[in-house]
Design a protein around this motif. Structure first.
Motif, short mmCIF file in Angstrom:
data_model
loop_
_atom_site.label_atom_id
_atom_site.label_comp_id
_atom_site.label_asym_id
_atom_site.label_seq_id
_atom_site.Cartn_x
_atom_site.Cartn_y
_atom_site.Cartn_z
N ALA A 101 95.84 98.64 -14.04
CA ALA A 101 94.46 98.14 -13.98
C ALA A 101 94.10 97.77 -12.54
O ALA A 101 94.97 97.48 -11.73
CB ALA A 101 94.30 96.93 -14.89
N LYS A 102 92.80 97.78 -12.24
CA LYS A 102 92.37 97.45 -10.87
C LYS A 102 92.72 96.00 -10.52
O LYS A 102 93.09 95.69 -9.40
CB LYS A 102 90.86 97.68 -10.73
CG LYS A 102 90.51 99.16 -10.67
CD LYS A 102 89.01 99.38 -10.53
CE LYS A 102 88.63 100.78 -10.98
NZ LYS A 102 87.46 100.81 -11.86
N GLU A 103 92.55 95.07 -11.50
CA GLU A 103 92.89 93.66 -11.26
C GLU A 103 93.69 93.12 -12.44
O GLU A 103 93.50 93.56 -13.57
CB GLU A 103 91.60 92.83 -11.12
CG GLU A 103 90.81 93.12 -9.86
CD GLU A 103 89.63 92.17 -9.72
OE1 GLU A 103 89.62 91.38 -8.76
OE2 GLU A 103 88.74 92.20 -10.60
N GLN A 104 94.57 92.13 -12.14
CA GLN A 104 95.38 91.52 -13.20
C GLN A 104 95.20 90.00 -13.22
O GLN A 104 95.10 89.37 -12.17
CB GLN A 104 96.87 91.80 -12.97
CG GLN A 104 97.32 93.22 -13.26
CD GLN A 104 97.08 94.16 -12.10
OE1 GLN A 104 96.92 93.72 -10.97
NE2 GLN A 104 97.00 95.44 -12.38
N ILE A 105 95.17 89.49 -14.43
CA ILE A 105 95.17 88.03 -14.62
C ILE A 105 96.33 87.71 -15.56
O ILE A 105 96.57 88.43 -16.53
CB ILE A 105 93.85 87.54 -15.28
CG1 ILE A 105 92.64 87.80 -14.36
CG2 ILE A 105 93.93 86.06 -15.66
CD1 ILE A 105 91.29 87.49 -15.01
N ALA A 106 97.06 86.62 -15.27
CA ALA A 106 98.09 86.13 -16.20
C ALA A 106 97.69 84.73 -16.66
O ALA A 106 97.41 83.86 -15.83
CB ALA A 106 99.45 86.09 -15.51
#
Ligand SMILES: [Mn+2]
Length: 316
Positions: A101-106
């Motif tokens: 994905a272009k951006e990741q959040i955890a």
């Protein structure tokens, strides 16, 4: 609202195509958190997918929209959000899709969280669903179905509000969720108390062979391939059985070893204060919380048992 919550809401607002990821061997918290996010994203018109690297245990089929959980196929997303994953390995076979994905959040609540995304929303609390609740509350998007999902996550990860990880905030959030008037007693039965007959048979069979060490301060149960075959169950049915061991007054450290493949075991650890479960798990490449943790461990069952009993003995 802290900057991090605002930043995540902004990232969600900007993304057209979002993917939400559960951890492998999914539990009620990762499913409740992920499905609540998924349902919310759907509600605001996002193109959204929800992924897990293995099938959802049948007891969670009651969760709203659980039938939408899929294994990622090709194609990447604008934004990937993982929930309840303390490390990237918890994504299992979904890792590639998440990273593409272009951006990741955890979003996570484990004290052993190992940073693997640019944006990490991590708070140590009883359930990841508590953090997702605070995010979705800011977005003013919670409805009855979303509330019941978040409540499911909190109930399962807090042992129905019994664990020492439960705080005033846990109860406060549960109280706010109850204002959405879903059937809370039914949710608790469905995801926590209720059990299938096959699981009951597995449980009685394995508990009857519980082994005690160090003056009954260490207890071990072992689920073998034969146990699963004879009772027509699988590894997902082992969840929660370890609670019977740590509930014994004498027991300080409880272990559940479940044969995942030949000479490879899923180890779950429960402890009483002051023994730190995550400390034991981390020495074996896993992680978790103070009272509950886990890891994967390889070897012959007897050697593995000797190793984990020694790890407990050194700490009690
Ligand atoms: Mn959790």
């Amino acid at each position: 609202m802290t900057d991090l919550y605002a930043q995540i809401i902004k990232m969600i607002g900007k993304a057209k195509d979002i993917a939400v990821y559960c951890h492998t061997n999914p539990d009620g918290d990762t499913l409740g958190s992920a499905l609540a996010l998924y349902a919310s994203m759907k509600k605001i018109g996002k193109n959204v997918s929800i992924y897990c690297d293995c099938p959802v245990p049948s007891k969670y089929n009651c969760l709203y929209l659980s039938e939408d959980i899929a294994f990622p196929s090709k194609g990447s997303h604008d934004l990937a959000i993982s929930v309840d994953c303390a490390g990237i390995d918890r994504l299992g076979q979904c890792m590639k899709s998440y990273l593409s994905a272009k951006e990741q959040i955890a979003i996570d609540h484990h004290k052993t969280f190992a940073r693997f995304a640019d944006t990490c929303l991590v708070e140590i609390c009883a359930a990841c669903s508590q953090i997702v609740y605070k995010l979705l509350k800011q977005m003013k998007i919670i409805d009855r179905n979303i509330a019941s999902l978040l409540f499911s996550g909190i109930v399962t990860d807090s042992g129905c509000f019994a664990y020492s990880s439960v705080t005033q905030e846990t109860h406060k959030i549960a109280c706010e969720l109850l204002s959405y008037e879903f059937d809370a007693a039914k949710v608790i039965y469905d995801v926590f108390t209720g059990s299938e007959l096959a699981k009951f048979k597995l449980k009685t069979r394995v508990l009857s062979k519980t082994r005690f060490f160090e003056d009954n301060r260490v207890a071990v149960i072992l689920f073998t391939k034969e146990d699963f075959e004879e009772t027509e169950t699988d590894i997902s049915c082992t969840e929660g059985i370890i609670a019977e061991l740590i509930a014994i007054n004498d027991v300080q450290v409880a272990y559940s070893l479940a044969e995942a493949s030949t000479r490879s075991y899923k180890l779950s650890i429960r402890t009483k204060s002051p023994v730190d479960a995550s400390d034991i798990a981390m020495t074996m490449g896993g992680g978790g919380h103070n009272r509950a943790a886990g890891c994967r461990i390889n070897g012959f069952a007897e050697d593995v048992i000797e190793k984990i009993v020694k790890a407990a003995k050194d700490r009690i």
